[in-house]
Design a protein around this motif. Structure first.
Motif, mmCIF file in Angstrom:
data_model
loop_
_atom_site.group_PDB
_atom_site.id
_atom_site.type_symbol
_atom_site.label_atom_id
_atom_site.label_comp_id
_atom_site.label_asym_id
_atom_site.label_seq_id
_atom_site.Cartn_x
_atom_site.Cartn_y
_atom_site.Cartn_z
ATOM 1 N N PHE A 143 0.825 -1.207 0.000
ATOM 2 C CA PHE A 143 0.000 0.000 0.000
ATOM 3 C C PHE A 143 0.858 1.254 0.000
ATOM 4 N N TRP A 144 1.811 1.328 0.912
ATOM 5 C CA TRP A 144 2.590 2.553 1.022
ATOM 6 C C TRP A 144 3.521 2.745 -0.170
ATOM 7 N N THR A 145 4.079 1.673 -0.696
ATOM 8 C CA THR A 145 4.931 1.782 -1.887
ATOM 9 C C THR A 145 4.103 2.254 -3.079
ATOM 10 N N LYS A 146 2.907 1.698 -3.218
ATOM 11 C CA LYS A 146 2.012 2.113 -4.308
ATOM 12 C C LYS A 146 1.689 3.600 -4.222
ATOM 13 N N ASN A 147 1.683 4.131 -3.012
ATOM 14 C CA ASN A 147 1.351 5.538 -2.812
ATOM 15 C C ASN A 147 2.580 6.452 -2.769
ATOM 16 N N GLY A 148 3.701 5.955 -3.281
ATOM 17 C CA GLY A 148 4.868 6.794 -3.499
ATOM 18 C C GLY A 148 5.814 6.964 -2.330
ATOM 19 N N PHE A 149 5.644 6.183 -1.287
ATOM 20 C CA PHE A 149 6.551 6.243 -0.141
ATOM 21 C C PHE A 149 7.723 5.300 -0.395
ATOM 22 N N THR A 150 8.913 5.740 0.002
ATOM 23 C CA THR A 150 10.102 4.920 -0.197
ATOM 24 C C THR A 150 10.818 4.705 1.137
ATOM 25 N N PRO A 151 11.429 3.541 1.297
ATOM 26 C CA PRO A 151 12.154 3.267 2.539
ATOM 27 C C PRO A 151 13.324 4.230 2.721
ATOM 28 N N THR A 152 13.527 4.635 3.971
ATOM 29 C CA THR A 152 14.641 5.533 4.295
ATOM 30 C C THR A 152 15.906 4.749 4.630
ATOM 31 N N VAL A 154 16.110 3.226 7.483
ATOM 32 C CA VAL A 154 16.048 3.145 8.941
ATOM 33 C C VAL A 154 15.032 2.066 9.312
ATOM 34 N N GLU A 155 15.438 1.133 10.177
ATOM 35 C CA GLU A 155 14.560 0.048 10.603
ATOM 36 C C GLU A 155 14.679 -0.155 12.115
ATOM 37 N N PRO A 156 13.969 0.668 12.889
ATOM 38 C CA PRO A 156 14.052 0.544 14.348
ATOM 39 C C PRO A 156 13.488 -0.791 14.841
ATOM 40 N N LYS A 157 14.167 -1.369 15.781
ATOM 41 C CA LYS A 157 13.712 -2.631 16.373
ATOM 42 C C LYS A 157 12.911 -2.328 17.635
ATOM 43 N N GLN A 158 11.738 -2.921 17.708
ATOM 44 C CA GLN A 158 10.895 -2.833 18.892
ATOM 45 C C GLN A 158 10.993 -4.170 19.627
ATOM 46 N N GLU A 159 10.294 -4.288 20.720
ATOM 47 C CA GLU A 159 10.364 -5.526 21.500
ATOM 48 C C GLU A 159 9.895 -6.740 20.693
ATOM 49 N N ASN A 160 8.803 -6.598 19.956
ATOM 50 C CA ASN A 160 8.201 -7.739 19.263
ATOM 51 C C ASN A 160 8.298 -7.700 17.739
ATOM 52 N N TYR A 161 8.873 -6.644 17.175
ATOM 53 C CA TYR A 161 8.916 -6.515 15.720
ATOM 54 C C TYR A 161 9.920 -5.445 15.314
ATOM 55 N N THR A 162 10.180 -5.390 14.023
ATOM 56 C CA THR A 162 11.034 -4.354 13.450
ATOM 57 C C THR A 162 10.179 -3.469 12.565
ATOM 58 N N GLN A 163 10.388 -2.169 12.644
ATOM 59 C CA GLN A 163 9.645 -1.218 11.818
ATOM 60 C C GLN A 163 10.482 -0.844 10.591
ATOM 61 N N VAL A 164 9.785 -0.489 9.527
ATOM 62 C CA VAL A 164 10.422 0.039 8.330
ATOM 63 C C VAL A 164 9.951 1.488 8.193
ATOM 64 N N VAL A 165 10.886 2.432 8.174
ATOM 65 C CA VAL A 165 10.554 3.857 8.065
ATOM 66 C C VAL A 165 10.513 4.233 6.581
ATOM 67 N N LEU A 166 9.407 4.845 6.179
ATOM 68 C CA LEU A 166 9.216 5.311 4.809
ATOM 69 C C LEU A 166 9.011 6.813 4.808
ATOM 70 N N GLU A 167 9.296 7.435 3.668
ATOM 71 C CA GLU A 167 9.058 8.880 3.544
ATOM 72 C C GLU A 167 8.659 9.196 2.119
ATOM 73 N N ARG A 168 7.885 10.252 1.999
ATOM 74 C CA ARG A 168 7.535 10.782 0.681
ATOM 75 C C ARG A 168 7.692 12.297 0.715
ATOM 76 N N THR A 169 8.433 12.796 -0.248
ATOM 77 C CA THR A 169 8.606 14.239 -0.377
ATOM 78 C C THR A 169 7.372 14.809 -1.036
ATOM 79 N N LEU A 170 6.929 15.961 -0.553
ATOM 80 C CA LEU A 170 5.733 16.604 -1.110
ATOM 81 C C LEU A 170 6.138 17.659 -2.133
#
Length: 170
Positions: A143-152, A154-170
């Motif tokens: 969904f987010w890739t289709k909407n033009g967001f790209t991975p930065t 950065v992948e912060p690790k949480q206790e139970n999962y890892t997050q993927v940080v995305l950004e889109r320039t306006l």
């Protein structure tokens, strides 16, 4: 960038308003249609969790930066958005949560609402939108890739999962 946004003007596709504790049952109904999302988080949606989400803030932000909004059609909650302005930088907005009711998915409404949000934020002077999803969640990634967001990268690790940080320039 400290001006409060008129969140009700975010889209003409449905009514938008800030959510309150009285909306928690509708948020639970919304969440019930997304077991895969919560499976990746390794948690269940709860009323207490949503009550916390209504006011939770990231570091260096204030309640004036927070917009936990609902999208409504015919008086029914069909979507939710947690938006933080000025985070992690003054000209960046952060989407902490975006979810549509399962009954309205698959017809392009989510992408249309995100498009409206991006245009709204650009008009308000923001230069970028950032968000995170749980690594390994194919629905969120697509969904987010289709909407033009790209991975930065950065992948912060949480206790139970890892997050993927995305950004889109306006």
């Amino acid at each position: 960038m400290n001006n409060r946004l008129n969140i009700e003007g975010i889209t003409a596709r449905c009514k938008v308003r800030l959510l309150t504790p009285e909306d928690v049952p509708a948020l639970l109904d919304l969440a019930a249609g997304h077991p895969l999302y919560y499976q990746h988080l390794r948690e269940e949606p709860t009323a207490e969790g949503f009550l916390e989400d209504l006011t939770n803030l990231p570091p260096r932000t204030t309640p004036e930066d927070k917009y936990y909004a609902g999208y409504f059609r015919d008086g029914r909650l069909i979507g939710a958005l947690d938006l933080i302005t000025g985070f992690p930088a003054p000209e960046t907005a952060f989407v902490g949560f975006f979810m549509l009711h399962k009954d309205v998915q698959g017809a392009g409404l989510g992408s249309a609402l995100i498009g409206d949000l991006l245009a709204f934020l650009k008009d308000a002077g923001f230069r970028a939108v950032r968000l995170m999803y749980v690594k390994g969640n194919p629905q969120s990634a697509a969904f987010w890739t289709k909407n033009g967001f790209t991975p930065t990268g950065v992948e912060p690790k949480q206790e139970n999962y890892t997050q993927v940080v995305l950004e889109r320039t306006l």
